[in-house]
Design a protein around this motif. Sequence first.
Motif, mmCIF file in Angstrom:
data_model
loop_
_atom_site.group_PDB
_atom_site.id
_atom_site.type_symbol
_atom_site.label_atom_id
_atom_site.label_comp_id
_atom_site.label_asym_id
_atom_site.label_seq_id
_atom_site.Cartn_x
_atom_site.Cartn_y
_atom_site.Cartn_z
ATOM 1 N N HIS A 1 -5.132 10.129 -5.430
ATOM 2 C CA HIS A 1 -4.210 11.174 -5.900
ATOM 3 C C HIS A 1 -5.037 12.410 -6.224
ATOM 4 O O HIS A 1 -5.978 12.355 -7.014
ATOM 5 C CB HIS A 1 -3.431 10.696 -7.126
ATOM 6 C CG HIS A 1 -2.367 9.708 -6.794
ATOM 7 N ND1 HIS A 1 -1.035 10.044 -6.731
ATOM 8 C CD2 HIS A 1 -2.439 8.400 -6.480
ATOM 9 C CE1 HIS A 1 -0.327 8.973 -6.396
ATOM 10 N NE2 HIS A 1 -1.164 7.955 -6.242
ATOM 11 N N ASP A 2 -4.686 13.536 -5.609
ATOM 12 C CA ASP A 2 -5.558 14.699 -5.670
ATOM 13 C C ASP A 2 -4.865 15.967 -6.149
ATOM 14 O O ASP A 2 -5.262 17.066 -5.785
ATOM 15 C CB ASP A 2 -6.177 14.946 -4.286
ATOM 16 C CG ASP A 2 -5.116 15.091 -3.191
ATOM 17 O OD1 ASP A 2 -3.906 15.112 -3.514
ATOM 18 O OD2 ASP A 2 -5.496 15.180 -2.013
ATOM 19 N N ALA B 1 8.997 12.345 -4.790
ATOM 20 C CA ALA B 1 8.231 13.303 -3.982
ATOM 21 C C ALA B 1 9.065 14.479 -3.491
ATOM 22 O O ALA B 1 8.524 15.371 -2.835
ATOM 23 C CB ALA B 1 7.612 12.582 -2.784
ATOM 24 N N GLY B 2 10.356 14.491 -3.797
ATOM 25 C CA GLY B 2 11.204 15.560 -3.300
ATOM 26 C C GLY B 2 11.621 15.306 -1.868
ATOM 27 O O GLY B 2 11.277 14.281 -1.273
ATOM 28 N N LYS B 3 12.380 16.231 -1.311
ATOM 29 C CA LYS B 3 12.823 16.052 0.063
ATOM 30 C C LYS B 3 12.810 17.372 0.810
ATOM 31 O O LYS B 3 12.703 18.446 0.214
ATOM 32 C CB LYS B 3 14.222 15.433 0.109
ATOM 33 C CG LYS B 3 15.308 16.210 -0.608
ATOM 34 C CD LYS B 3 16.621 15.438 -0.550
ATOM 35 C CE LYS B 3 17.724 16.192 -1.305
ATOM 36 N NZ LYS B 3 19.006 15.447 -1.255
ATOM 37 N N ILE C 1 6.506 16.712 -1.327
ATOM 38 C CA ILE C 1 5.046 16.721 -1.469
ATOM 39 C C ILE C 1 4.484 15.395 -0.988
ATOM 40 O O ILE C 1 5.186 14.382 -0.961
ATOM 41 C CB ILE C 1 4.634 16.959 -2.936
ATOM 42 C CG1 ILE C 1 5.187 15.828 -3.844
ATOM 43 C CG2 ILE C 1 5.077 18.332 -3.412
ATOM 44 C CD1 ILE C 1 4.706 15.915 -5.278
ATOM 45 N N PRO C 2 3.206 15.370 -0.585
ATOM 46 C CA PRO C 2 2.591 14.089 -0.203
ATOM 47 C C PRO C 2 2.525 13.160 -1.413
ATOM 48 O O PRO C 2 2.467 13.614 -2.572
ATOM 49 C CB PRO C 2 1.184 14.498 0.262
ATOM 50 C CG PRO C 2 1.243 15.970 0.475
ATOM 51 C CD PRO C 2 2.292 16.505 -0.433
ATOM 52 N N THR D 1 0.827 -1.194 0.000
ATOM 53 C CA THR D 1 0.000 0.000 0.000
ATOM 54 C C THR D 1 0.866 1.249 0.000
ATOM 55 O O THR D 1 1.969 1.258 0.543
ATOM 56 C CB THR D 1 -0.914 0.043 1.244
ATOM 57 O OG1 THR D 1 -0.109 0.021 2.420
ATOM 58 C CG2 THR D 1 -1.880 -1.120 1.257
ATOM 59 N N GLU D 2 0.356 2.307 -0.623
ATOM 60 C CA GLU D 2 0.935 3.648 -0.512
ATOM 61 C C GLU D 2 -0.020 4.481 0.333
ATOM 62 O O GLU D 2 -1.244 4.388 0.163
ATOM 63 C CB GLU D 2 1.126 4.279 -1.884
ATOM 64 C CG GLU D 2 2.070 3.511 -2.802
ATOM 65 C CD GLU D 2 3.468 3.338 -2.248
ATOM 66 O OE1 GLU D 2 3.885 4.182 -1.418
ATOM 67 O OE2 GLU D 2 4.135 2.369 -2.622
ATOM 68 N N THR D 3 0.536 5.295 1.228
ATOM 69 C CA THR D 3 -0.293 5.963 2.237
ATOM 70 C C THR D 3 0.108 7.413 2.437
ATOM 71 O O THR D 3 1.079 7.891 1.841
ATOM 72 C CB THR D 3 -0.178 5.214 3.577
ATOM 73 O OG1 THR D 3 1.175 5.331 4.045
ATOM 74 C CG2 THR D 3 -0.543 3.749 3.438
ATOM 75 N N THR D 4 -0.620 8.063 3.334
ATOM 76 C CA THR D 4 -0.362 9.474 3.631
ATOM 77 C C THR D 4 0.612 9.680 4.772
ATOM 78 O O THR D 4 1.032 10.811 5.035
ATOM 79 C CB THR D 4 -1.680 10.180 3.994
ATOM 80 O OG1 THR D 4 -2.266 9.513 5.128
ATOM 81 C CG2 THR D 4 -2.654 10.158 2.828
#
Length: 924
Positions: free
Chosen positions: A384-385, A474-476, A481-482, A353-356
Amino acid sequence: MPKLILIDGSSYLYRAFHALPPLSNAHGEPTGALFGVVNMLRATLKARPDYVAFVSDASGPTFRDAMYEHYKANRPPMPADLRAQIEPMLAIVGALGFPILRVPGVEADDVIGTLAVQAQAQGIEVEISTGDKDMAQLVGPGVTLVNTMTNTTMDRAGVEEKFGVPPERIVDYLTLVGDSVDNVPGVPKCGPKTAAKWLAEYGSLDGVVANADKVGGKIGESLREALPQLPLSRALVTIKTDVALDEGPTDLALREPATDTLRELYARYEFKAALKDLDNTAATPLPPSPAGRGAGDEGTGEAQGPTEPLALSQAESGFGPAAPGEYELVTTQPQLDTWLDKLRDAPLIAFDTETTALDPMLADIVGLSLSVEPGKACYIPLAHDYPGAPTQLPRDVVLAALKPVFEDAGRRKLGQHAKYDINILSHYGIAVQGVRHDTMLESYVWNATATRHDMDSLAKKYLGYDTVKYEEVAGKGARQIPFSQVDLDTACRYAAEDADVTLRLHHALWPQLESVPSLRSVYENIEIPLIPVLAGMEQRGVLIDVAELRKQSQQLGKRMLELQQQAYQEAGREFNLDSPKQLQAILFDELGLPAKLKTPTGQPSTNEEALEAIADAHALPRLILDYRGLAKLRSTYTDKLAGTVNPRTGRVHTSYHQGAVATGRISSTDPNLQNIPVRTEEGRRIRQAFVAPPGWKVMAADYSQIELRIMAHLSGDEGLLKAFHEGGDVHRATAAEVFGLKPEAVTANQRRAAKAINFGLMYGMSAFGLARQLGIDRGEAGDYMARYFARYPGVHAFMEATRAQAHRDGYVETIFGRRLYLENLQSRNQAHRAGAERAAVNAPMQGSAADIIKHAMIAVAEWLKDRDDAHMLMQVHDELVFEVRADAVDSVREAVRERMQGAATLAVPLIVDVGVGANWDEAH
């Protein structure tokens, strides 16, 4: 671009010699350094470079010796064991087909530097394989350093990050810092940070020299005194790039290997895995595979063990480097239907799973990845929003369609740290069943100390693949970003790797684990069944009385203030109790107390051990120790625990880790509920805040002296067995034996000494340690231990046999067959070797105790699964904590005791003490 790999043979031979144990073959010839270099060369061959050279120092003096007679004067003579491995190394290198370069009058660095410059001019990419910091001056466009021992690559940015200066300033940097190994004089007291600071401020070494009079303080004096010798130092550290060579970069093609010579050399030096590869009998390489990682991966780290798991490492396994797989982004119903058909027919389903968030009890699902065939996987985005995100299937629709698959125990499933994903899916009403494999646990059981057990590390070690890192998508830092805002194509590439690599890792690890029956049993009968047990405990959480914690924080603060005032009185003035510098001044300068311990920089230490050593000489050290103890309780528990209450549940949910402790113990983090002190009144009071809801009770069930009972079982010592079978006070019985008294005549101090010996022996305590613990002289402590071993000879025999087994096999085992590999048993460092031997004696006891309580947890959870009047909440080493409805206490108490005492059959009884109360303190 074509590639040239330049191997710094001298650097790697020395590093391998010091990094690996002093191995030898059946003829007594040393092989440790040779083994390390050969593995590195075999890994280089798999990279298939266009050009390659093995560069080594030639014998005899170099031009630097002529420049400076003291160059390398401090270096000790080459150890005989290392010198004996040079010729065999060169023979194997040549037989492998590597061109060998040894140029008299210069060093290997100069040959490498010359070839690097020539290749760079010809448009050939250069990779310098070395661990030598001096080589950083060669880094530039198309030239990188690769350290194959640490799997790190250094380009221009890497040089700046490591040294604080760019490659073109490395010579200036080395000139200022000097080199104690090569006896290159630098500026005294000028360390790396100072050198980087000066070069940043003045631009170059010449700039530093020109502004030397502007540098103040003692370091400025050192700089000015060193000015006359700086030109010499610069010349010594500068790598020559114009050595006259008979061969250029394009002359360095790899030759055909001399197979017969290699076979003879590998056989002589007993390189079995290399010989296996040579004879084409190694395991068939796995299909190409990428790798990924899931949130919440666990890991332990250290060196690998010396026997079987060493043969499974990337360098020895024969598994070739993996390649990216084919990944499908699932955003339509037909795609989902196709994957549902695949899942129904699959023999094994890998999922992730990928999560928040990393905390599974606070995280929401963002997407889910699946794989049923190595090299192929899908990612199903659910939340994804980001602006302009493509249409995704409704989360509820997808999870409803997958729910029957996940809850079907007959459909075999595989995860990497599957407990995290089980917890995530539980938020959506999915109770995952049928998890038969977990790659984190396969690696952990195979060898707990060979590597970290997170997916990135496992993929690198066992598949030879560098995964896509989270920071890459997602950067660091502040700009990260989420995952819900990562674009779908990028998210698919990252997330689908997780499921795909999990399946590939299983194919690599499971055959190895399956081949060792004892390890397979630990994995299948302990670790895998424990996953849902721990998941259930984490989901339930424990109830905390926040008001009680706040009250305790206030009381601790008041007591700390009182201790602070008393400390001021003893010191004769006010000072900052949290400042080591101020404390040093008061204790050692003003009060004149002896400095028993020093810091690494030579200053008087004020750590806990140092203060304990002088606590009898003055009242202030004890006040400081008491103050620190209360401050730690407050900051770690009474202030912090209240903030960990989950807003969704009103409870505290710790995370239990199966793959973090080498002996098999479970650990706890976020928050750590296993380390709450019990030896002080203030520490015990914290447990009063762990409460049960109205109508319920807290029940604590604790194994009595389990490690000592395991020692009796493993050693078979008649005296120790008798003491436990008689059911009395084992420490009093031991004291009676040691001191030749009747049990009733044993004094409190004699019992305390016996208890210290009983428990201390399991941790390898010496006579010195016993003397310090009991406050007696070393001779008296030695006498106690001699009497103990005389009365319990079986214990001494067991300890000696265990050490011998560890040296013979490289590992020790628990009662259930779990192995602990001990990499320092052959260390040249006596302290490291002694530590490994202590661990060898202790590990069977601590590891067996861990296995026993895991068995107990599985049995108790099975009994509890259809009941709603009791829940297992916490595991604290040898103790299980429950929440029990008040009217069910009696039945649950006896059932828990029965299953815990039946978790293993030992030569002595397993005894479990069970307590019940309104809070954990009352129950314990």
